[in-house]
Design an enzyme around this catalytic site. Structure first.
Site, short mmCIF file in Angstrom:
data_model
loop_
_atom_site.label_atom_id
_atom_site.label_comp_id
_atom_site.label_asym_id
_atom_site.label_seq_id
_atom_site.Cartn_x
_atom_site.Cartn_y
_atom_site.Cartn_z
N ASN A 49 0.83 -1.22 0.00
CA ASN A 49 0.00 0.00 0.00
C ASN A 49 0.86 1.26 0.00
O ASN A 49 0.34 2.37 0.20
CB ASN A 49 -0.90 0.04 1.24
CG ASN A 49 -1.94 -1.06 1.22
OD1 ASN A 49 -2.44 -1.43 0.17
ND2 ASN A 49 -2.25 -1.60 2.39
N HIS A 135 -14.48 -1.47 5.91
CA HIS A 135 -13.34 -2.16 6.52
C HIS A 135 -13.69 -2.76 7.89
O HIS A 135 -14.51 -2.21 8.63
CB HIS A 135 -12.20 -1.14 6.68
CG HIS A 135 -10.90 -1.78 7.06
ND1 HIS A 135 -10.41 -1.75 8.35
CD2 HIS A 135 -9.99 -2.46 6.33
CE1 HIS A 135 -9.25 -2.38 8.39
NE2 HIS A 135 -8.97 -2.82 7.17
N GLU A 177 -16.32 4.36 2.91
CA GLU A 177 -14.90 4.62 2.61
C GLU A 177 -14.80 5.46 1.35
O GLU A 177 -15.73 5.47 0.54
CB GLU A 177 -14.17 3.27 2.38
CG GLU A 177 -14.09 2.44 3.63
CD GLU A 177 -13.40 1.10 3.42
OE1 GLU A 177 -12.58 0.97 2.49
OE2 GLU A 177 -13.70 0.19 4.20
N SER A 181 -10.99 -0.84 0.21
CA SER A 181 -9.65 -1.44 0.32
C SER A 181 -9.48 -2.74 -0.45
O SER A 181 -8.39 -3.04 -0.91
CB SER A 181 -9.31 -1.67 1.79
OG SER A 181 -10.27 -2.50 2.40
N ASP A 206 -13.89 7.04 5.76
CA ASP A 206 -12.53 6.54 5.98
C ASP A 206 -11.84 6.57 4.61
O ASP A 206 -12.18 5.79 3.72
CB ASP A 206 -12.64 5.11 6.53
CG ASP A 206 -11.28 4.44 6.69
OD1 ASP A 206 -10.29 4.93 6.11
OD2 ASP A 206 -11.22 3.40 7.38
N HIS A 209 -7.38 4.82 1.59
CA HIS A 209 -6.74 4.52 0.29
C HIS A 209 -6.88 5.66 -0.72
O HIS A 209 -6.42 5.52 -1.85
CB HIS A 209 -7.32 3.22 -0.28
CG HIS A 209 -7.03 2.05 0.58
ND1 HIS A 209 -5.87 1.30 0.46
CD2 HIS A 209 -7.72 1.51 1.63
CE1 HIS A 209 -5.88 0.35 1.37
NE2 HIS A 209 -6.99 0.45 2.10
N LYS A 238 -0.56 4.03 4.20
CA LYS A 238 -0.64 3.80 2.76
C LYS A 238 0.20 4.85 2.04
O LYS A 238 1.42 4.78 2.06
CB LYS A 238 -2.11 3.80 2.32
CG LYS A 238 -2.81 2.49 2.60
CD LYS A 238 -3.38 2.36 3.94
CE LYS A 238 -4.04 1.01 4.15
NZ LYS A 238 -4.39 0.73 5.51
#
Ligand SMILES: Cc1ncc(COP(=O)(O)O)c(C=O)c1O
Length: 385
Positions: A49, A135, A177, A181, A206, A209, A238
Protein backbone atom coordinates in the site's frame (compact mmCIF):
# COMPACT_ATOMS: atom_id res chain seq x y z
CA UNK A 1 -15.13 -27.40 32.51
CA UNK A 2 -13.13 -27.03 29.28
CA UNK A 3 -9.48 -25.99 29.69
CA UNK A 4 -8.04 -23.02 27.84
CA UNK A 5 -5.70 -25.30 25.95
CA UNK A 6 -8.55 -27.61 24.81
CA UNK A 7 -10.61 -24.64 23.73
CA UNK A 8 -7.79 -23.09 21.69
CA UNK A 9 -6.79 -26.38 20.12
CA UNK A 10 -10.40 -27.05 19.09
CA UNK A 11 -10.64 -23.68 17.38
CA UNK A 12 -7.23 -24.07 15.73
CA UNK A 13 -8.19 -27.56 14.52
CA UNK A 14 -11.32 -26.10 12.89
CA UNK A 15 -9.12 -23.89 10.78
CA UNK A 16 -5.92 -25.89 10.29
CA UNK A 17 -5.77 -27.64 6.95
CA UNK A 18 -8.41 -25.36 5.45
CA UNK A 19 -7.62 -22.65 2.91
CA UNK A 20 -8.41 -20.07 5.62
CA UNK A 21 -5.28 -20.89 7.66
CA UNK A 22 -3.35 -17.62 7.90
CA UNK A 23 0.45 -17.45 7.75
CA UNK A 24 2.91 -14.66 8.29
CA UNK A 25 6.37 -14.63 6.82
CA UNK A 26 9.21 -12.47 8.10
CA UNK A 27 10.75 -10.48 5.23
CA UNK A 28 14.13 -8.87 5.05
CA UNK A 29 12.63 -5.63 3.74
CA UNK A 30 10.12 -4.29 1.24
CA UNK A 31 9.20 -1.10 -0.56
CA UNK A 32 6.66 -0.02 -3.16
CA UNK A 33 8.51 -2.00 -5.84
CA UNK A 34 10.43 -4.90 -4.32
CA UNK A 35 10.19 -7.34 -1.48
CA UNK A 36 13.22 -9.26 -0.16
CA UNK A 37 12.70 -12.46 1.82
CA UNK A 38 15.13 -13.60 4.53
CA UNK A 39 16.64 -16.20 2.17
CA UNK A 40 17.83 -13.35 -0.07
CA UNK A 41 15.17 -13.79 -2.75
CA UNK A 42 13.95 -10.65 -4.54
CA UNK A 43 10.32 -10.32 -5.65
CA UNK A 44 8.45 -7.66 -7.58
CA UNK A 45 6.02 -6.43 -4.96
CA UNK A 46 2.41 -6.04 -6.12
CA UNK A 47 0.87 -6.18 -2.65
CA UNK A 48 2.11 -2.99 -1.03
CA UNK A 49 0.00 0.00 0.00
CA UNK A 50 3.08 2.23 -0.19
CA UNK A 51 1.41 3.82 -3.23
CA UNK A 52 3.84 6.74 -3.64
CA UNK A 53 6.96 4.96 -2.39
CA UNK A 54 7.34 7.40 0.52
CA UNK A 55 8.36 4.69 3.01
CA UNK A 56 11.85 4.92 1.49
CA UNK A 57 11.94 8.66 0.76
CA UNK A 58 15.31 10.06 1.92
CA UNK A 59 13.80 13.27 3.30
CA UNK A 60 11.12 11.40 5.26
CA UNK A 61 13.79 9.09 6.69
CA UNK A 62 16.00 12.09 7.54
CA UNK A 63 13.04 13.78 9.27
CA UNK A 64 12.47 10.69 11.43
CA UNK A 65 16.19 10.60 12.33
CA UNK A 66 16.22 14.29 13.18
CA UNK A 67 13.02 13.83 15.24
CA UNK A 68 14.63 10.96 17.15
CA UNK A 69 17.70 13.11 17.88
CA UNK A 70 15.47 15.88 19.19
CA UNK A 71 12.78 13.95 21.06
CA UNK A 72 14.12 10.40 21.58
CA UNK A 73 12.30 7.36 20.24
CA UNK A 74 9.13 7.21 22.33
CA UNK A 75 6.44 9.56 23.56
CA UNK A 76 6.47 8.28 27.15
CA UNK A 77 2.73 8.25 27.66
CA UNK A 78 -0.71 9.06 26.34
CA UNK A 79 -1.33 12.49 24.91
CA UNK A 80 -3.16 13.37 28.12
CA UNK A 81 -0.03 12.72 30.20
CA UNK A 82 3.36 13.32 28.53
CA UNK A 83 2.75 12.12 24.98
CA UNK A 84 1.58 15.30 23.28
CA UNK A 85 4.63 17.25 22.05
CA UNK A 86 5.15 20.27 19.84
CA UNK A 87 5.76 17.77 16.99
CA UNK A 88 2.30 16.22 17.45
CA UNK A 89 0.71 19.66 17.73
CA UNK A 90 2.45 20.94 14.58
CA UNK A 91 1.39 17.86 12.58
CA UNK A 92 -2.23 18.22 13.69
CA UNK A 93 -2.27 21.86 12.64
CA UNK A 94 -0.63 21.06 9.31
CA UNK A 95 -3.20 18.33 8.56
CA UNK A 96 -6.18 20.48 9.56
CA UNK A 97 -5.01 23.39 7.41
CA UNK A 98 -4.28 21.14 4.40
CA UNK A 99 -7.62 19.32 4.55
CA UNK A 100 -9.76 22.34 5.42
CA UNK A 101 -10.93 21.33 8.92
CA UNK A 102 -10.75 23.20 12.22
CA UNK A 103 -9.06 20.29 13.98
CA UNK A 104 -7.09 17.09 13.47
CA UNK A 105 -6.43 14.52 16.20
CA UNK A 106 -3.70 11.89 15.87
CA UNK A 107 -4.28 8.20 16.61
CA UNK A 108 -1.73 5.38 16.57
CA UNK A 109 -3.45 3.53 13.72
CA UNK A 110 -6.46 3.66 11.44
CA UNK A 111 -7.92 0.73 13.33
CA UNK A 112 -7.61 2.64 16.57
CA UNK A 113 -9.06 5.84 15.07
CA UNK A 114 -12.15 4.04 13.78
CA UNK A 115 -12.68 2.29 17.11
CA UNK A 116 -11.99 5.46 19.09
CA UNK A 117 -14.42 7.59 17.10
CA UNK A 118 -17.34 5.17 16.87
CA UNK A 119 -17.10 4.00 20.49
CA UNK A 120 -17.05 7.60 21.74
CA UNK A 121 -19.86 8.90 19.53
CA UNK A 122 -22.55 6.24 19.60
CA UNK A 123 -25.23 5.88 22.25
CA UNK A 124 -27.93 3.26 22.80
CA UNK A 125 -30.75 4.84 20.84
CA UNK A 126 -28.49 5.81 17.89
CA UNK A 127 -27.87 3.93 14.67
CA UNK A 128 -25.01 3.40 12.27
CA UNK A 129 -25.79 2.85 8.60
CA UNK A 130 -22.62 1.52 6.98
CA UNK A 131 -21.71 0.40 3.48
CA UNK A 132 -21.70 -3.39 3.78
CA UNK A 133 -18.13 -3.62 2.43
CA UNK A 134 -16.68 -1.19 4.98
CA UNK A 135 -13.34 -2.16 6.52
CA UNK A 136 -13.26 -4.58 9.47
CA UNK A 137 -12.12 -1.79 11.82
CA UNK A 138 -15.33 0.17 11.09
CA UNK A 139 -17.64 -2.83 11.19
CA UNK A 140 -16.16 -4.20 14.37
CA UNK A 141 -16.44 -0.83 16.09
CA UNK A 142 -20.06 -0.55 14.95
CA UNK A 143 -20.89 -4.08 16.17
CA UNK A 144 -19.38 -3.39 19.59
CA UNK A 145 -21.11 -0.04 20.00
CA UNK A 146 -24.44 0.22 21.79
CA UNK A 147 -26.05 1.64 18.62
CA UNK A 148 -28.01 -0.36 16.05
CA UNK A 149 -26.01 -1.38 12.99
CA UNK A 150 -27.63 -1.41 9.55
CA UNK A 151 -25.70 -2.16 6.35
CA UNK A 152 -26.60 -0.61 3.01
CA UNK A 153 -25.80 -2.28 -0.30
CA UNK A 154 -22.31 -1.50 -1.52
CA UNK A 155 -22.04 1.96 -3.09
CA UNK A 156 -25.82 2.02 -3.48
CA UNK A 157 -27.42 5.36 -2.51
CA UNK A 158 -30.94 3.97 -3.08
CA UNK A 159 -30.33 1.31 -0.47
CA UNK A 160 -28.94 3.97 1.87
CA UNK A 161 -32.03 6.11 1.29
CA UNK A 162 -34.30 3.20 2.21
CA UNK A 163 -32.49 2.75 5.52
CA UNK A 164 -32.50 6.49 6.22
CA UNK A 165 -36.26 6.53 5.58
CA UNK A 166 -36.86 4.32 8.63
CA UNK A 167 -37.35 6.10 11.90
CA UNK A 168 -34.73 6.22 14.64
CA UNK A 169 -35.13 7.69 18.12
CA UNK A 170 -31.51 8.85 18.32
CA UNK A 171 -28.79 10.17 16.01
CA UNK A 172 -27.63 8.54 12.76
CA UNK A 173 -24.06 8.07 11.57
CA UNK A 174 -23.57 7.08 7.93
CA UNK A 175 -20.25 5.30 7.37
CA UNK A 176 -18.37 4.61 4.17
CA UNK A 177 -14.90 4.62 2.61
CA UNK A 178 -13.46 6.88 -0.07
CA UNK A 179 -11.74 4.03 -1.94
CA UNK A 180 -12.66 0.49 -0.88
CA UNK A 181 -9.65 -1.44 0.32
CA UNK A 182 -10.38 -4.82 -1.25
CA UNK A 183 -12.22 -3.73 -4.42
CA UNK A 184 -10.56 -0.42 -5.25
CA UNK A 185 -13.85 1.18 -6.27
CA UNK A 186 -14.86 4.67 -5.08
CA UNK A 187 -17.94 5.65 -3.08
CA UNK A 188 -20.47 8.05 -4.67
CA UNK A 189 -19.72 10.55 -1.92
CA UNK A 190 -21.70 13.41 -3.36
CA UNK A 191 -25.02 11.51 -3.35
CA UNK A 192 -24.28 9.94 0.03
CA UNK A 193 -23.51 13.37 1.53
CA UNK A 194 -26.75 14.87 0.19
CA UNK A 195 -28.77 12.02 1.68
CA UNK A 196 -27.03 12.22 5.04
CA UNK A 197 -27.47 15.99 5.18
CA UNK A 198 -31.13 15.92 4.17
CA UNK A 199 -31.90 13.65 7.14
CA UNK A 200 -29.71 15.47 9.68
CA UNK A 201 -27.34 12.48 9.84
CA UNK A 202 -23.58 12.74 10.14
CA UNK A 203 -21.24 11.24 7.59
CA UNK A 204 -17.96 9.49 8.46
CA UNK A 205 -15.61 8.73 5.55
CA UNK A 206 -12.53 6.54 5.98
CA UNK A 207 -10.24 7.66 3.16
CA UNK A 208 -7.31 5.36 3.98
CA UNK A 209 -6.74 4.52 0.29
CA UNK A 210 -7.68 7.88 -1.27
CA UNK A 211 -5.71 10.34 0.83
CA UNK A 212 -2.49 11.44 -0.86
CA UNK A 213 -3.64 10.03 -4.20
CA UNK A 214 -6.68 12.05 -5.28
CA UNK A 215 -7.67 15.70 -5.31
CA UNK A 216 -5.64 18.86 -5.43
CA UNK A 217 -2.34 18.34 -3.53
CA UNK A 218 -3.50 14.80 -2.68
CA UNK A 219 -6.33 15.96 -0.38
CA UNK A 220 -8.18 12.75 -1.14
CA UNK A 221 -11.52 11.39 -2.30
CA UNK A 222 -13.69 13.91 -0.42
CA UNK A 223 -11.87 16.87 -1.89
CA UNK A 224 -12.09 15.30 -5.36
CA UNK A 225 -15.86 14.86 -5.03
CA UNK A 226 -16.27 18.25 -3.37
CA UNK A 227 -17.74 17.00 -0.09
CA UNK A 228 -16.79 17.60 3.51
CA UNK A 229 -17.95 14.85 5.88
CA UNK A 230 -18.38 15.70 9.55
CA UNK A 231 -15.74 13.04 10.31
CA UNK A 232 -12.88 12.29 7.94
CA UNK A 233 -10.41 9.51 8.76
CA UNK A 234 -7.02 9.58 7.06
CA UNK A 235 -4.45 6.87 7.68
CA UNK A 236 -0.68 7.06 7.30
CA UNK A 237 0.11 3.43 6.46
CA UNK A 238 -0.64 3.80 2.76
CA UNK A 239 0.33 6.82 0.62
CA UNK A 240 2.22 8.43 3.55
CA UNK A 241 4.49 5.38 3.77
CA UNK A 242 4.46 5.35 7.61
CA UNK A 243 1.71 4.40 10.06
CA UNK A 244 -0.83 6.10 12.31
CA UNK A 245 -4.00 8.01 11.50
CA UNK A 246 -5.83 11.27 12.05
CA UNK A 247 -9.45 12.23 12.60
CA UNK A 248 -10.50 15.52 10.99
CA UNK A 249 -13.53 17.29 12.44
CA UNK A 250 -14.79 20.57 13.85
CA UNK A 251 -13.71 22.20 17.12
CA UNK A 252 -16.58 20.89 19.27
CA UNK A 253 -16.27 17.31 18.01
CA UNK A 254 -12.50 17.33 18.58
CA UNK A 255 -12.99 18.52 22.14
CA UNK A 256 -15.57 15.76 22.63
CA UNK A 257 -13.01 13.14 21.50
CA UNK A 258 -10.35 14.63 23.79
CA UNK A 259 -12.80 14.12 26.67
CA UNK A 260 -14.39 10.79 25.68
CA UNK A 261 -12.30 8.81 23.19
CA UNK A 262 -10.70 6.06 25.24
CA UNK A 263 -8.17 5.23 22.51
CA UNK A 264 -6.80 8.75 22.84
CA UNK A 265 -6.86 8.79 26.60
CA UNK A 266 -5.57 5.32 27.48
CA UNK A 267 -3.03 4.60 24.74
CA UNK A 268 0.58 5.77 24.37
CA UNK A 269 0.70 8.32 21.58
CA UNK A 270 2.85 7.86 18.49
CA UNK A 271 6.56 8.69 18.94
CA UNK A 272 7.22 12.40 18.33
CA UNK A 273 9.87 11.41 15.76
CA UNK A 274 7.13 9.70 13.79
CA UNK A 275 5.08 12.90 13.88
CA UNK A 276 8.11 14.79 12.51
CA UNK A 277 8.46 12.21 9.71
CA UNK A 278 4.71 12.46 9.00
CA UNK A 279 5.02 16.24 8.67
CA UNK A 280 7.69 15.70 6.02
CA UNK A 281 5.58 13.01 4.30
CA UNK A 282 2.67 15.49 4.23
CA UNK A 283 4.93 18.06 2.54
CA UNK A 284 6.03 15.45 0.00
CA UNK A 285 2.41 14.48 -0.68
CA UNK A 286 1.32 18.08 -1.19
CA UNK A 287 4.14 18.59 -3.68
CA UNK A 288 3.72 15.09 -5.13
CA UNK A 289 1.95 15.69 -8.46
CA UNK A 290 4.72 13.90 -10.31
CA UNK A 291 4.43 10.82 -8.08
CA UNK A 292 0.65 10.84 -8.47
CA UNK A 293 1.03 11.10 -12.24
CA UNK A 294 3.44 8.15 -12.30
CA UNK A 295 0.95 6.10 -10.31
CA UNK A 296 -1.93 7.05 -12.63
CA UNK A 297 0.19 6.17 -15.68
CA UNK A 298 0.91 2.76 -14.19
CA UNK A 299 -2.77 2.15 -13.44
CA UNK A 300 -3.78 3.11 -16.98
CA UNK A 301 -1.00 1.04 -18.53
CA UNK A 302 -1.96 -2.03 -16.49
CA UNK A 303 -5.66 -1.71 -17.31
CA UNK A 304 -5.06 -1.14 -21.00
CA UNK A 305 -2.67 -4.07 -21.36
CA UNK A 306 -4.78 -6.37 -19.16
CA UNK A 307 -7.80 -6.11 -21.42
CA UNK A 308 -6.95 -9.26 -23.37
CA UNK A 309 -6.56 -11.50 -20.35
CA UNK A 310 -9.06 -14.26 -19.80
CA UNK A 311 -9.70 -12.76 -16.35
CA UNK A 312 -11.98 -9.80 -16.33
CA UNK A 313 -10.76 -6.85 -14.32
CA UNK A 314 -13.17 -5.04 -12.05
CA UNK A 315 -14.25 -1.44 -12.69
CA UNK A 316 -11.64 -0.13 -10.25
CA UNK A 317 -9.63 2.77 -11.64
CA UNK A 318 -7.48 3.07 -8.53
CA UNK A 319 -4.17 1.55 -7.47
CA UNK A 320 -6.07 -1.48 -6.14
CA UNK A 321 -6.71 -3.81 -9.09
CA UNK A 322 -8.24 -7.04 -7.80
CA UNK A 323 -8.41 -10.13 -9.98
CA UNK A 324 -11.39 -12.06 -8.64
CA UNK A 325 -10.74 -15.80 -8.68
CA UNK A 326 -13.65 -17.02 -6.52
CA UNK A 327 -12.40 -20.38 -5.29
CA UNK A 328 -10.02 -20.17 -2.29
CA UNK A 329 -7.74 -23.07 -3.23
CA UNK A 330 -7.35 -21.86 -6.81
CA UNK A 331 -6.57 -18.36 -5.62
CA UNK A 332 -3.87 -19.63 -3.25
CA UNK A 333 -2.41 -21.81 -6.02
CA UNK A 334 -2.26 -18.84 -8.41
CA UNK A 335 -0.58 -16.68 -5.79
CA UNK A 336 2.00 -19.48 -5.30
CA UNK A 337 2.55 -19.70 -9.07
CA UNK A 338 3.22 -15.97 -9.13
CA UNK A 339 5.68 -16.39 -6.28
CA UNK A 340 7.59 -19.00 -8.26
CA UNK A 341 7.97 -16.31 -10.92
CA UNK A 342 9.29 -13.85 -8.32
CA UNK A 343 6.06 -11.88 -8.10
CA UNK A 344 4.60 -11.08 -4.69
CA UNK A 345 0.80 -10.99 -5.09
CA UNK A 346 -1.13 -12.01 -1.98
CA UNK A 347 -4.30 -14.05 -2.13
CA UNK A 348 -7.08 -12.37 -0.14
CA UNK A 349 -9.64 -14.84 1.15
CA UNK A 350 -12.93 -14.84 3.08
CA UNK A 351 -13.75 -13.67 5.71
CA UNK A 352 -11.68 -10.62 4.67
CA UNK A 353 -13.78 -10.63 1.47
CA UNK A 354 -17.21 -12.18 0.93
CA UNK A 355 -17.57 -15.93 0.34
CA UNK A 356 -16.64 -17.13 -3.16
CA UNK A 357 -14.83 -13.90 -3.98
CA UNK A 358 -11.23 -14.87 -3.16
CA UNK A 359 -8.94 -12.61 -5.13
CA UNK A 360 -5.43 -11.65 -6.04
CA UNK A 361 -5.31 -8.10 -4.70
CA UNK A 362 -2.85 -6.45 -7.06
CA UNK A 363 -1.67 -3.02 -5.99
CA UNK A 364 0.27 -0.67 -8.22
CA UNK A 365 2.60 2.05 -6.99
CA UNK A 366 4.44 5.04 -8.41
CA UNK A 367 7.69 3.05 -8.08
CA UNK A 368 6.75 0.30 -10.53
CA UNK A 369 8.17 0.57 -14.02
CA UNK A 370 6.31 -0.47 -17.16
CA UNK A 371 8.70 -3.42 -17.43
CA UNK A 372 7.63 -4.55 -13.94
CA UNK A 373 4.00 -4.40 -15.03
CA UNK A 374 4.85 -6.33 -18.21
CA UNK A 375 6.30 -9.12 -16.05
CA UNK A 376 3.10 -9.19 -14.00
CA UNK A 377 0.93 -9.25 -17.12
CA UNK A 378 2.97 -12.06 -18.63
CA UNK A 379 2.42 -14.14 -15.48
CA UNK A 380 -1.31 -13.40 -15.55
CA UNK A 381 -1.41 -14.45 -19.22
CA UNK A 382 0.17 -17.75 -18.16
CA UNK A 383 -2.99 -18.51 -16.16
CA UNK A 384 -5.00 -18.60 -19.38
CA UNK A 385 -3.09 -21.50 -20.77
C1 LIG B 1 -10.12 1.37 4.79
C2 LIG B 1 -9.19 1.08 5.91
N1 LIG B 1 -9.42 1.64 7.11
C3 LIG B 1 -8.61 1.41 8.16
C4 LIG B 1 -7.52 0.57 8.04
C5 LIG B 1 -6.67 0.34 9.24
O1 LIG B 1 -5.63 1.24 9.21
P1 LIG B 1 -4.27 0.93 9.99
O2 LIG B 1 -3.52 -0.05 9.15
O3 LIG B 1 -3.61 2.25 10.11
O4 LIG B 1 -4.67 0.35 11.31
C6 LIG B 1 -7.25 -0.02 6.80
C7 LIG B 1 -6.12 -0.91 6.57
O5 LIG B 1 -5.26 -1.32 6.91
C8 LIG B 1 -8.09 0.23 5.71
O6 LIG B 1 -7.89 -0.35 4.52
Amino acid sequence: MMSWSDSLSRRLAERRGTSLWRRRQAHQSSNGRHLYTSDGQQYLNFSSNDYLGLSQHPEVIAAWQQGAEQYGVGSGGSGHVTGYTSAHHALEQQLAEWLGYSRALLFISGYSANQGVIAALMEKEDRIIADRLSHASLMEAAMHSPAQLRRFLHNNPISLKQHLGKSCAGKTLVVTEGVFSMDGDCAPLSEITQMAQSTGSWLMVDDAHGIGIYGDEGRGSCWLQNVKPEILIVTFGKAFGLSGAAVLCDEQTAEYFVQYSRHLIYSTSMPPAQAVALSEATRQIRAGDELRQRLQNNIQYFRREAQNLSFSLTDSETAIQPVIIGNNERCIALSETMKQQNLWVKAILPPTVSPDSARLRITLTADHTQQDIDVLLEALRGFDR
